[in-house]
Design a protein around this motif. Structure first.
Motif, mmCIF file in Angstrom:
data_model
loop_
_atom_site.group_PDB
_atom_site.id
_atom_site.type_symbol
_atom_site.label_atom_id
_atom_site.label_comp_id
_atom_site.label_asym_id
_atom_site.label_seq_id
_atom_site.Cartn_x
_atom_site.Cartn_y
_atom_site.Cartn_z
ATOM 1 N N VAL A 71 -3.399 -1.177 -5.604
ATOM 2 C CA VAL A 71 -2.738 -2.230 -6.362
ATOM 3 C C VAL A 71 -1.861 -3.007 -5.386
ATOM 4 C CG1 VAL A 71 -1.173 -2.740 -8.276
ATOM 5 C CG2 VAL A 71 -2.813 -0.849 -8.467
ATOM 6 N N LEU A 72 -1.989 -4.326 -5.409
ATOM 7 C CA LEU A 72 -1.286 -5.194 -4.465
ATOM 8 C C LEU A 72 -0.171 -5.923 -5.199
ATOM 9 C CD1 LEU A 72 -4.561 -6.710 -2.952
ATOM 10 C CD2 LEU A 72 -3.413 -4.579 -2.304
ATOM 11 N N PHE A 73 1.047 -5.909 -4.626
ATOM 12 C CA PHE A 73 2.216 -6.487 -5.290
ATOM 13 C C PHE A 73 3.000 -7.326 -4.291
ATOM 14 C CE2 PHE A 73 6.469 -6.511 -7.110
ATOM 15 C CZ PHE A 73 6.216 -6.686 -8.464
ATOM 16 N N SER A 74 3.240 -8.594 -4.620
ATOM 17 C CA SER A 74 3.979 -9.473 -3.699
ATOM 18 C C SER A 74 5.472 -9.169 -3.761
ATOM 19 C CB SER A 74 3.711 -10.940 -4.016
ATOM 20 O OG SER A 74 4.186 -11.285 -5.300
ATOM 21 N N ILE A 84 -5.669 -6.328 -7.392
ATOM 22 C CA ILE A 84 -6.223 -5.004 -7.133
ATOM 23 C C ILE A 84 -7.364 -5.155 -6.124
ATOM 24 C CG2 ILE A 84 -7.772 -5.020 -9.123
ATOM 25 C CD1 ILE A 84 -6.940 -1.949 -9.401
ATOM 26 N N ALA A 85 -7.369 -4.270 -5.143
ATOM 27 C CA ALA A 85 -8.373 -4.342 -4.080
ATOM 28 C C ALA A 85 -9.749 -3.992 -4.645
ATOM 29 C CB ALA A 85 -8.008 -3.402 -2.935
ATOM 30 N N GLY A 86 -10.675 -4.931 -4.531
ATOM 31 C CA GLY A 86 -12.040 -4.697 -4.980
ATOM 32 C C GLY A 86 -12.891 -4.064 -3.900
ATOM 33 N N ARG A 87 -12.297 -3.863 -2.722
ATOM 34 C CA ARG A 87 -12.938 -3.211 -1.578
ATOM 35 C C ARG A 87 -11.843 -2.934 -0.557
ATOM 36 N NH1 ARG A 87 -15.923 -8.337 1.416
ATOM 37 N NH2 ARG A 87 -15.693 -7.146 3.318
ATOM 38 N N GLU A 88 -12.179 -2.241 0.524
ATOM 39 C CA GLU A 88 -11.186 -2.018 1.577
ATOM 40 C C GLU A 88 -10.771 -3.381 2.118
ATOM 41 O OE1 GLU A 88 -11.005 1.013 5.147
ATOM 42 O OE2 GLU A 88 -12.242 -0.733 5.696
ATOM 43 N N ILE A 95 3.160 -8.543 1.058
ATOM 44 C CA ILE A 95 2.545 -7.732 0.002
ATOM 45 C C ILE A 95 2.682 -6.248 0.321
ATOM 46 C CG2 ILE A 95 0.341 -7.178 -1.139
ATOM 47 C CD1 ILE A 95 -0.516 -10.095 -0.478
ATOM 48 N N VAL A 96 3.008 -5.461 -0.698
ATOM 49 C CA VAL A 96 3.001 -4.008 -0.602
ATOM 50 C C VAL A 96 1.806 -3.515 -1.412
ATOM 51 C CG1 VAL A 96 4.169 -1.896 -1.351
ATOM 52 C CG2 VAL A 96 5.459 -3.674 -0.199
ATOM 53 N N SER A 97 1.055 -2.595 -0.844
ATOM 54 C CA SER A 97 -0.083 -1.995 -1.538
ATOM 55 C C SER A 97 0.322 -0.625 -2.057
ATOM 56 C CB SER A 97 -1.269 -1.855 -0.583
ATOM 57 O OG SER A 97 -1.651 -3.116 -0.093
ATOM 58 N N LEU A 98 -0.038 -0.345 -3.291
ATOM 59 C CA LEU A 98 0.250 0.942 -3.909
ATOM 60 C C LEU A 98 -1.065 1.683 -4.088
ATOM 61 C CD1 LEU A 98 2.251 -1.371 -5.361
ATOM 62 C CD2 LEU A 98 3.208 0.725 -6.277
ATOM 63 N N ILE A 99 -1.162 2.832 -3.435
ATOM 64 C CA ILE A 99 -2.357 3.665 -3.518
ATOM 65 C C ILE A 99 -2.015 4.803 -4.470
ATOM 66 C CG2 ILE A 99 -4.028 5.045 -2.223
ATOM 67 C CD1 ILE A 99 -3.114 3.364 0.273
ATOM 68 N N PHE A 100 -2.490 4.667 -5.716
ATOM 69 C CA PHE A 100 -2.118 5.624 -6.757
ATOM 70 C C PHE A 100 -2.810 6.963 -6.553
ATOM 71 C CE2 PHE A 100 -0.396 1.906 -8.621
ATOM 72 C CZ PHE A 100 0.636 2.361 -9.419
ATOM 73 N N LEU A 106 -3.762 6.437 -12.925
ATOM 74 C CA LEU A 106 -4.945 5.638 -12.641
ATOM 75 C C LEU A 106 -4.534 4.316 -11.996
ATOM 76 C CD1 LEU A 106 -6.918 6.101 -15.991
ATOM 77 C CD2 LEU A 106 -7.393 7.187 -13.779
ATOM 78 N N PRO A 107 -5.266 3.856 -10.994
ATOM 79 C CA PRO A 107 -4.925 2.571 -10.370
ATOM 80 C C PRO A 107 -4.857 1.415 -11.369
ATOM 81 C CG PRO A 107 -6.520 3.738 -9.020
ATOM 82 C CD PRO A 107 -6.379 4.515 -10.301
ATOM 83 N N LEU A 108 -5.806 1.325 -12.297
ATOM 84 C CA LEU A 108 -5.762 0.219 -13.267
ATOM 85 C C LEU A 108 -4.570 0.332 -14.208
ATOM 86 C CD1 LEU A 108 -9.432 -0.668 -14.258
ATOM 87 C CD2 LEU A 108 -7.705 -2.157 -13.246
ATOM 88 N N TYR A 109 -4.150 1.558 -14.514
ATOM 89 C CA TYR A 109 -2.937 1.718 -15.314
ATOM 90 C C TYR A 109 -1.744 1.177 -14.522
ATOM 91 C CZ TYR A 109 0.773 3.513 -18.190
ATOM 92 O OH TYR A 109 1.891 3.579 -18.979
#
Length: 177
Positions: A71-74, A84-88, A95-100, A106-109
């Motif tokens: 999940v990508l958050f500015s 949300i990253a659809g690939r690597e 941007i900070v990326s959150l790797i759930f 769940l990432p989508l949650y």
């Protein structure tokens, strides 16, 4: 866990990774194709698979790569845009990326929770000349997380359906999230 049931700091649910920008003077770091390099203007579009700029193999060595479903958050300038990253891929330093951690969330949650809380998180920013929220402050932010992945998935399914209906009403929304 906090005193309120099911309230968790983001940093206890996900690993937070800061983005980086390879030196612009080094043209060999950038390419026509390769690893997508995400900037704020790519956020708020659901899954991100393609971008205007890409990193070469040499450029990939200069950044923090994040896996699909991150999940990508500015956090700088326009605080609170979410994707949300659809690939690597890689992101810039805004941007900070959150790797759930999937056993917990769940990432989508997480994606939907951050979209929901974006305005409240934005209010935590240090607004002098440009809004800024630190990775640490973002990590300390608490969200509600249901006990089970099944309950999280039910919520995601309802929100996906809502998003799909909105997409049918407005051509500007992405077809899937």
């Amino acid at each position: 866990m906090s005193k309120k049931k099911n309230m968790y700091k983001l940093e206890s649910l996900a690993r937070l990774i800061s983005g980086r920008t390879p030196e612009r003077e080094q043209k060999e770091y950038y390419a026509e194709t390769g690893t997508p390099w995400v900037k704020i203007e790519n956020l708020d579009q659901g899954y991100i698979r393609e971008t205007a700029e890409y990193l070469s193999e040499q450029g990939k060595e200069k950044v923090n790569l994040v896996p699909e479903n991150s999940v990508l958050f500015s956090i700088v300038g326009t605080v609170g845009k979410v994707g949300i990253a659809g690939r690597e891929l890689a992101t810039n330093q805004q941007i900070v990326s959150l790797i759930f951690d999937e056993p917990r969330g769940l990432p989508l949650y997480g994606y939907y929770a951050l979209r929901y809380h974006a305005e409240e998180i934005r209010k935590l920013s240090n607004q002098t000349t440009m809004a800024l929220i630190s990775r640490k402050t973002l990590g300390q932010y608490r969200i509600y997380v249901p006990d089970s992945l099944e309950k999280q998935q039910e919520i995601v399914n309802v929100l996906n359906k809502f998003h799909s209906i909105c997409n049918d009403l407005s051509a500007g929304l992405p077809a899937e999230i």
